[in-house]
Motif scaffolding. Structure first.
Motif, PDB file in Angstrom:
ATOM      1  N   THR A   2       0.836  -1.165  -0.075  1.00 50.36           N
ATOM      2  CA  THR A   2      -0.055  -0.104   0.012  1.00 50.36           C
ATOM      3  C   THR A   2       1.006   1.345  -0.152  1.00 50.36           C
ATOM      4  OG1 THR A   2      -0.208  -0.246   2.357  1.00 50.36           O
ATOM      5  CG2 THR A   2      -1.713  -1.148   1.160  1.00 50.36           C
ATOM      6  N   LEU A   3       0.512   2.230  -0.677  1.00 51.40           N
ATOM      7  CA  LEU A   3       1.068   3.584  -0.876  1.00 51.40           C
ATOM      8  C   LEU A   3       0.264   4.539  -0.350  1.00 51.40           C
ATOM      9  CD1 LEU A   3       3.418   5.258  -1.917  1.00 51.40           C
ATOM     10  CD2 LEU A   3       2.028   5.520  -4.309  1.00 51.40           C
ATOM     11  N   PHE A  28      -3.300   3.728  -1.652  1.00 49.48           N
ATOM     12  CA  PHE A  28      -3.497   3.188  -2.944  1.00 49.48           C
ATOM     13  C   PHE A  28      -2.775   1.436  -2.841  1.00 49.48           C
ATOM     14  CE2 PHE A  28      -3.366   7.627  -3.216  1.00 49.48           C
ATOM     15  CZ  PHE A  28      -4.249   7.922  -4.341  1.00 49.48           C
ATOM     16  N   ARG A  29      -3.581   0.738  -3.259  1.00 47.04           N
ATOM     17  CA  ARG A  29      -2.883  -0.766  -3.366  1.00 47.04           C
ATOM     18  C   ARG A  29      -1.809  -0.655  -4.865  1.00 47.04           C
ATOM     19  NH1 ARG A  29      -4.822  -5.453  -6.281  1.00 47.04           N
ATOM     20  NH2 ARG A  29      -3.975  -7.182  -5.562  1.00 47.04           N
ATOM     21  N   THR A  69     -15.155   4.603  -6.692  1.00 47.69           N
ATOM     22  CA  THR A  69     -16.820   4.647  -6.607  1.00 47.69           C
ATOM     23  C   THR A  69     -17.060   4.748  -4.880  1.00 47.69           C
ATOM     24  OG1 THR A  69     -16.681   2.384  -6.797  1.00 47.69           O
ATOM     25  CG2 THR A  69     -17.374   3.567  -8.630  1.00 47.69           C
ATOM     26  N   VAL A  70     -16.162   3.727  -4.120  1.00 46.75           N
ATOM     27  CA  VAL A  70     -16.469   3.717  -2.925  1.00 46.75           C
ATOM     28  C   VAL A  70     -15.767   4.721  -1.900  1.00 46.75           C
ATOM     29  CG1 VAL A  70     -16.316   1.982  -1.000  1.00 46.75           C
ATOM     30  CG2 VAL A  70     -16.847   1.253  -3.135  1.00 46.75           C
ATOM     31  N   PHE A  71     -14.402   4.777  -2.370  1.00 45.38           N
ATOM     32  CA  PHE A  71     -13.482   5.498  -1.710  1.00 45.38           C
ATOM     33  C   PHE A  71     -12.780   6.335  -2.561  1.00 45.38           C
ATOM     34  CE2 PHE A  71     -13.910   2.259   1.645  1.00 45.38           C
ATOM     35  CZ  PHE A  71     -14.438   3.020   2.491  1.00 45.38           C
ATOM     36  N   PRO A  72     -13.390   7.292  -3.427  1.00 43.35           N
ATOM     37  CA  PRO A  72     -12.726   8.184  -4.277  1.00 43.35           C
ATOM     38  C   PRO A  72     -11.522   8.924  -3.837  1.00 43.35           C
ATOM     39  CG  PRO A  72     -14.968   8.989  -3.982  1.00 43.35           C
ATOM     40  CD  PRO A  72     -14.967   7.776  -3.140  1.00 43.35           C
ATOM     41  N   LEU A  99      -9.359   2.134   1.535  1.00 43.27           N
ATOM     42  CA  LEU A  99      -8.615   1.826   0.192  1.00 43.27           C
ATOM     43  C   LEU A  99      -9.206   2.496  -1.058  1.00 43.27           C
ATOM     44  CD1 LEU A  99      -5.828   0.396  -0.296  1.00 43.27           C
ATOM     45  CD2 LEU A  99      -7.245  -1.556  -0.863  1.00 43.27           C
ATOM     46  N   TYR A 100      -8.287   3.242  -1.542  1.00 45.21           N
ATOM     47  CA  TYR A 100      -8.910   4.012  -2.724  1.00 45.21           C
ATOM     48  C   TYR A 100      -9.737   2.968  -3.692  1.00 45.21           C
ATOM     49  CZ  TYR A 100      -9.049   6.450  -7.111  1.00 45.21           C
ATOM     50  OH  TYR A 100      -9.403   7.215  -8.247  1.00 45.21           O
TER      51      TYR A 100
END
Length: 449
Positions: A185-186, A229-230, A221-224, A217-218
């Protein structure tokens, strides 16, 4: 008669023309004029105000600061370790606007300082006699310092003093891919400021920040707006497969765009996008130690390297051995033990990744030629806010265009329509007043006085 003509021409200087409004029942001209008016009003409201925000002033001088952090643990099959953390696979140190994450490697184990043959694949290193190998000369793009001996039995290459055996040169293998890197994750923390409006913000929500970052987690739609970021998702959003890019590496641009309407949203949120840098048709990898794809890491113990060169220069023409040079530079190397530890991820002047250890009192290392994904974080944007000056200017421009519409309709009425002569007589009227010479002189005197 001549005097009368001169007098008439003189009287033209004192004519005054005023606007005369004449109403006409011409449906064509009336329809044309209304269409023109509606077009100008539509242009002002739709294009100038709604589309281009002509009532606002903009500031595109974005001041930005970025902090990054990578998390994740990976299992690896190496001679010195079977577990890598962020301190092992992130280059350079975390917190920069650019970083590289190792996803594959080529291992050269148990290297020792000594004399050996230079790699035959290194350019400009062939020889046929000892004179071709200048003593003390560093091999360009090579692995050590020439000792002055030509090893004809080793494909005619110069003997060098350096880390032996030299680095293994081959293509990266899928078996050594760091599989867990796909789930690394970044975290990107971005602070921005628009100086013209004295407006500052960041990409992390102010309310319930800790709880939000723990659970998000980016996702578009859900967490814009989630700044975590993965790595696998980043690669996939560029249209590439993680397995393919992890094999030889690649370069990705992380774009953070800020479009802030300060009249509507006082907080302002960023928009994230990802793009593969470089042509997809080119088979370009990302080798940290080879300057492939325009980037490489060069960090080395320059003092110790200079010591080796100087000592070789001092004993030109003498028989050189690894023990001689190693002993002469032992004190310098002892003084830089801390630097050797700090550069455990840097290796020699060629860059890369190395682990240093001591066996039976002799310094050794395991060298890794590293491939990975380079991330370049680019921030840009613009802020807008209401201002009365551009609003007045745009409205005045629209009114000017309406005046041009009246002029066009007049031209059509007076010069194009069938009844243009009648329209001209109704539109234009000349008022002539005959003035006697005495009156004319009186008017001139009044003007003078």
């Amino acid at each position: 008669m001549a005097w009368q003509n001169k007098q008439n021409r003189l009287l033209h200087l004192f004519e005054y023309t005023t606007v005369r409004y004449v109403g006409t029942q011409n449906k064509k001209i009336g329809l044309l004029y209304r269409i023109f008016q509606l077009t100008i009003v539509g242009y002002l409201i739709g294009w100038v105000f709604l589309k281009n925000k002509g009532y606002q002033v903009k500031d595109d001088t974005l001041e930005s600061s970025v902090v990054t952090k990578v998390k994740g643990i990976a299992r690896v099959n190496t001679t010195d370790s079977n577990l890598w953390g962020p301190e092992d696979y992130v280059f350079p140190n975390q917190g920069e606007t650019f970083l590289s994450i190792a996803t594959n490697f080529i291992e050269t184990p148990n290297q020792k300082l000594g004399n050996c043959s230079e790699n035959p694949k290194v350019p400009n290193n062939t020889c046929s006699k000892d004179e071709d190998c200048t003593v003390g000369e560093a091999v360009r793009a090579g692995n050590g310092i020439k000792t002055g001996i030509c090893l004809e039995t080793h494909n005619g290459t110069c003997e060098i003093y350096g880390w032996c055996p030299t680095e293994i040169h081959r293509d990266p293998h899928p078996a050594t891919i760091v599989r867990e890197a796909e789930n690394f994750t970044l975290y990107i923390r971005n602070f921005i400021r628009f100086s013209q409006f004295n407006f500052s913000t960041s990409n992390v929500p102010k309310e319930n920040r800790s709880l939000y970052l723990k659970n998000c987690l980016y996702d578009e739609t859900v967490f814009p707006y989630c700044p975590i970021f993965r790595l696998g998702d980043i690669v996939n959003k560029t249209g590439n497969k993680f397995e393919e890019m992890a094999l030889k590496g690649g370069s990705i641009g992380v774009l953070i765009e800020w479009l802030c309407d300060l009249d509507v949203d006082s907080e302002c949120r960023p928009h994230y996008s990802f793009v593969r840098l470089g042509k997809l048709s080119e088979k370009i990898g990302f080798d940290f130690s080879r300057a492939v794809d325009g980037y490489f890491i060069i960090v080395a113990d320059d003092t110790y390297h200079s010591c080796v060169i100087s000592k070789l220069d001092d004993v030109v023409g003498a028989e050189l051995g690894s023990a001689v040079v190693g002993q002469q530079c032992e004190e310098q190397r002892a003084e830089h033990t801390a630097l050797w530890s700090t550069c455990a991820r840097c290796g020699s002047a060629g860059g890369g990744f190395a682990r240093y250890f001591t066996t039976a009192g002799q310094k050794q290392r395991t060298f890794y030629r590293v491939f990975g994904i380079h991330l370049e974080i680019m921030v840009f944007g613009m802020a807008r806010k209401f201002c009365i000056i551009p609003t007045i200017v745009n409205i005045a421009s629209a009114l000017t265009l309406m005046g041009a519409g009246s002029y066009i309709c007049d031209v059509m009425l007076l010069y194009v329509m069938k009844k243009r002569s009648v329209n001209t007589e109704s539109k234009l009227e000349r008022m002539t007043t005959y003035v006697t010479e005495a009156c004319l002189l009186e008017m001139l005197l009044c003007c003078v006085l």
